[in-house]
Design a protein around this motif. Structure first.
Motif, mmCIF file in Angstrom:
data_model
loop_
_atom_site.group_PDB
_atom_site.id
_atom_site.type_symbol
_atom_site.label_atom_id
_atom_site.label_comp_id
_atom_site.label_asym_id
_atom_site.label_seq_id
_atom_site.Cartn_x
_atom_site.Cartn_y
_atom_site.Cartn_z
ATOM 1 N N ALA A 96 34.317 71.217 -17.250
ATOM 2 C CA ALA A 96 34.369 70.114 -18.206
ATOM 3 C C ALA A 96 34.952 68.861 -17.568
ATOM 4 O O ALA A 96 34.503 67.735 -17.815
ATOM 5 C CB ALA A 96 35.199 70.524 -19.418
ATOM 6 N N ALA A 97 35.960 69.063 -16.720
ATOM 7 C CA ALA A 97 36.549 67.912 -16.025
ATOM 8 C C ALA A 97 35.534 67.262 -15.097
ATOM 9 O O ALA A 97 35.439 66.036 -14.993
ATOM 10 C CB ALA A 97 37.784 68.355 -15.253
ATOM 11 N N GLU A 98 34.761 68.134 -14.396
ATOM 12 C CA GLU A 98 33.732 67.600 -13.492
ATOM 13 C C GLU A 98 32.676 66.816 -14.272
ATOM 14 O O GLU A 98 32.217 65.756 -13.831
ATOM 15 C CB GLU A 98 33.089 68.750 -12.733
ATOM 16 N N GLN A 99 32.297 67.335 -15.436
ATOM 17 C CA GLN A 99 31.316 66.637 -16.262
ATOM 18 C C GLN A 99 31.865 65.293 -16.748
ATOM 19 O O GLN A 99 31.152 64.277 -16.786
ATOM 20 C CB GLN A 99 30.939 67.514 -17.461
ATOM 21 N N ALA A 100 33.152 65.289 -17.086
ATOM 22 C CA ALA A 100 33.768 64.038 -17.530
ATOM 23 C C ALA A 100 33.800 62.992 -16.423
ATOM 24 O O ALA A 100 33.512 61.809 -16.644
ATOM 25 C CB ALA A 100 35.180 64.310 -18.038
ATOM 26 N N VAL A 101 34.118 63.475 -15.206
ATOM 27 C CA VAL A 101 34.121 62.545 -14.063
ATOM 28 C C VAL A 101 32.719 62.017 -13.805
ATOM 29 O O VAL A 101 32.515 60.832 -13.495
ATOM 30 C CB VAL A 101 34.701 63.245 -12.822
ATOM 31 N N HIS A 102 31.730 62.896 -13.919
ATOM 32 C CA HIS A 102 30.346 62.468 -13.738
ATOM 33 C C HIS A 102 29.962 61.411 -14.785
ATOM 34 O O HIS A 102 29.287 60.419 -14.476
ATOM 35 C CB HIS A 102 29.415 63.681 -13.827
ATOM 36 N N THR A 103 30.402 61.625 -16.009
ATOM 37 C CA THR A 103 30.124 60.652 -17.079
ATOM 38 C C THR A 103 30.801 59.312 -16.790
ATOM 39 O O THR A 103 30.215 58.243 -17.000
ATOM 40 C CB THR A 103 30.607 61.202 -18.426
ATOM 41 N N ILE A 104 32.039 59.405 -16.289
ATOM 42 C CA ILE A 104 32.750 58.165 -15.936
ATOM 43 C C ILE A 104 31.985 57.399 -14.865
ATOM 44 O O ILE A 104 31.802 56.173 -14.943
ATOM 45 C CB ILE A 104 34.168 58.494 -15.460
ATOM 46 N N ALA A 105 31.505 58.113 -13.833
ATOM 47 C CA ALA A 105 30.782 57.458 -12.741
ATOM 48 C C ALA A 105 29.485 56.819 -13.230
ATOM 49 O O ALA A 105 29.172 55.673 -12.887
ATOM 50 C CB ALA A 105 30.499 58.476 -11.639
ATOM 51 N N SER A 106 28.727 57.581 -14.026
ATOM 52 C CA SER A 106 27.451 57.037 -14.507
ATOM 53 C C SER A 106 27.664 55.855 -15.444
ATOM 54 O O SER A 106 26.919 54.864 -15.399
ATOM 55 C CB SER A 106 26.646 58.131 -15.220
ATOM 56 N N THR A 107 28.696 55.964 -16.276
ATOM 57 C CA THR A 107 29.004 54.850 -17.188
ATOM 58 C C THR A 107 29.418 53.615 -16.401
ATOM 59 O O THR A 107 29.018 52.486 -16.714
ATOM 60 C CB THR A 107 30.119 55.248 -18.164
ATOM 61 N N GLY A 108 30.228 53.807 -15.377
ATOM 62 C CA GLY A 108 30.647 52.685 -14.538
ATOM 63 C C GLY A 108 29.474 52.032 -13.833
ATOM 64 O O GLY A 108 29.398 50.803 -13.746
ATOM 65 N N ARG A 109 28.543 52.871 -13.314
ATOM 66 C CA ARG A 109 27.367 52.315 -12.637
ATOM 67 C C ARG A 109 26.511 51.503 -13.617
ATOM 68 O O ARG A 109 26.010 50.433 -13.282
ATOM 69 C CB ARG A 109 26.544 53.436 -12.017
ATOM 70 N N GLU A 110 26.321 52.042 -14.814
ATOM 71 C CA GLU A 110 25.519 51.334 -15.815
ATOM 72 C C GLU A 110 26.182 50.028 -16.230
ATOM 73 O O GLU A 110 25.522 48.989 -16.362
ATOM 74 C CB GLU A 110 25.319 52.239 -17.043
ATOM 75 N N ALA A 111 27.497 50.085 -16.399
ATOM 76 C CA ALA A 111 28.217 48.860 -16.750
ATOM 77 C C ALA A 111 28.127 47.830 -15.631
ATOM 78 O O ALA A 111 27.974 46.620 -15.889
ATOM 79 C CB ALA A 111 29.678 49.180 -17.046
ATOM 80 N N LEU A 112 28.191 48.299 -14.388
ATOM 81 C CA LEU A 112 28.074 47.391 -13.253
ATOM 82 C C LEU A 112 26.702 46.727 -13.221
ATOM 83 O O LEU A 112 26.580 45.522 -12.950
ATOM 84 C CB LEU A 112 28.343 48.145 -11.952
ATOM 85 N N ARG A 113 25.644 47.514 -13.499
ATOM 86 C CA ARG A 113 24.304 46.937 -13.540
ATOM 87 C C ARG A 113 24.198 45.884 -14.643
ATOM 88 O O ARG A 113 23.603 44.813 -14.450
ATOM 89 C CB ARG A 113 23.265 48.042 -13.752
#
Length: 392
Positions: A220-237
């Protein structure tokens, strides 16, 4: 082509053009030197008579009075010396009458005409000039100068009014363009706010969840980190896209001038179009919030523009801006009437001015009422609170 360029150059230099006219009168006056018995006196008078013409547009009233004084003095001197020669440079009297009527006003022209009548009476009485020919020539010549001045004065006034109206139209278009740019920037800012707020909220929630699940549920922690990364990338775009949009537009070099100076500027511009405006400012208006000042500025500007378009051939408007304890009162009333047109057609608006004023006042938390009164005048009344609170 050379003559045309020289003529256009002279239009911007009235002193040069009038000096050339005065020199021409001087040369013309020298043609009567041979008929004079007092040549020295004739030369002195001939040199003085054209001088006021050189400054006729710079100091029209003073030069008219000076030339009339020269003319009467010439009559008296010639009478004392017994010299009945005629000075052709006295044609400058007609030129000065034209100048007063065309550039100053009819009252000043009428006063000069009375002075010219006195000069003609003195010439007939003291110099034994024929009454009929002197009066007939003088009346015809001065009437022609007056008529020409009326025609050219009306044409200049009409051209100035049309130019002023077109300047207001250009200013209005530029203002609307700037407002459109500002509106688009506000939309982009809101979009940017939504992107950042959403992304940061997701990242904070996921980061807190990952911290709790790091030891108990690594998946679950790994999934949360993955979500954080994808959200950050989308926000950056999204941020890059929004910044790219901002960089494609250039903000206006100068922001509109608000406060009492801005209101005075708008009123002065409208007066140049022929719109009679009375402005009443009460209270300290230069220290209110920029948003409120801009709102007041735009309401007055839009109301006067609508008055110019819709309040008839001789429009009038009364503007009252009053700073009160908790708000600012803006009141604009016009005289009502039927719209007028210019050579390029009527100056029409988009029909959204009143809607825009209502929206602007609503954003500032104020109220606005607008409508036609029983006497046919259009009345706009707005109140804008001095305290502006942001609403998310």
């Amino acid at each position: 082509m050379v003559v045309r360029r020289f003529s256009l150059w002279l239009r911007g230099k009235p002193l040069v053009a009038d000096s050339m006219l005065a020199f021409g009168l001087l040369l013309l006056d020298m043609t009567g030197l041979a008929d004079s018995d007092e040549k020295v006196v004739y030369l002195v008078i001939g040199g003085l008579l054209p001088l006021p013409v050189a400054f006729r547009r710079a100091y029209p009233r003073a030069m008219a009075a000076l030339l009339l004084l020269f003319a009467i003095t010439t009559t008296l001197v010639n009478h004392l010396l017994g010299d009945h020669s005629i000075h052709p440079a006295l044609l400058a009297l007609g030129i000065m009458l034209y100048t007063l009527v065309a550039y100053v006003g009819r009252v000043e022209g009428l006063l000069l005409a009375l002075g010219l009548a006195v000069d003609s009476a003195l010439s007939v009485t003291l110099l034994d000039q024929p009454v009929l020919s002197t009066v007939a020539f003088g009346a015809l010549f001065y009437a022609l100068c007056w008529t020409l001045a009326e025609f050219n004065g009306a044409r200049h006034a009409y051209d100035a009014e049309v130019a002023a109206r077109l300047a207001v139209a250009d200013y209005d278009r530029e203002r609307r363009t700037h407002e459109a740019v500002a509106l688009e920037r506000t939309r982009i800012a809101r979009e940017l706010h939504d992107v950042v707020a959403h992304a940061v909220s997701v990242i904070i929630v996921q980061a807190d969840g990952a911290g709790y699940a790091l030891r108990r549920d690594p998946d679950a922690a790994e999934q949360a980190v993955h979500t954080i990364a994808s959200t950050g990338r989308e926000a950056l775009r999204e941020l890059r896209r929004t910044v790219a949009l901002l960089r494609t537009e250039h903000a206006p070099d100068q922001l509109p001038q608000h406060g009492t100076a801005g209101l005075a500027r708008v009123v002065e511009m409208m007066r140049g179009t022929g719109l009679a405006v009375e402005l009443e400012l009460t209270g300290e208006l230069d220290t209110i919030a920029p948003e409120v000042s801009l709102g007041v500025h735009r309401i007055v500007q839009e109301s006067l523009t609508n008055t110019l378009r819709h309040a008839g051939a001789h429009p009038k408007a009364w503007v009252r801006v009053q700073r009160r304890v908790t708000d600012v009162l803006v009141e604009v009333t016009d005289s009502g009437g039927v719209p007028v047109t210019v050579p390029a057609g009527p100056i029409r608006g988009s029909g959204l001015g009143l809607v825009g004023m209502r929206e602007r006042v609503a954003v500032l938390g104020g109220t606005l009422s607008a409508g036609r009164r029983h006497d046919g005048a259009w009345h706009v009344l707005a109140t804008i609170p001095l305290s502006i609170e942001s609403v998310e």
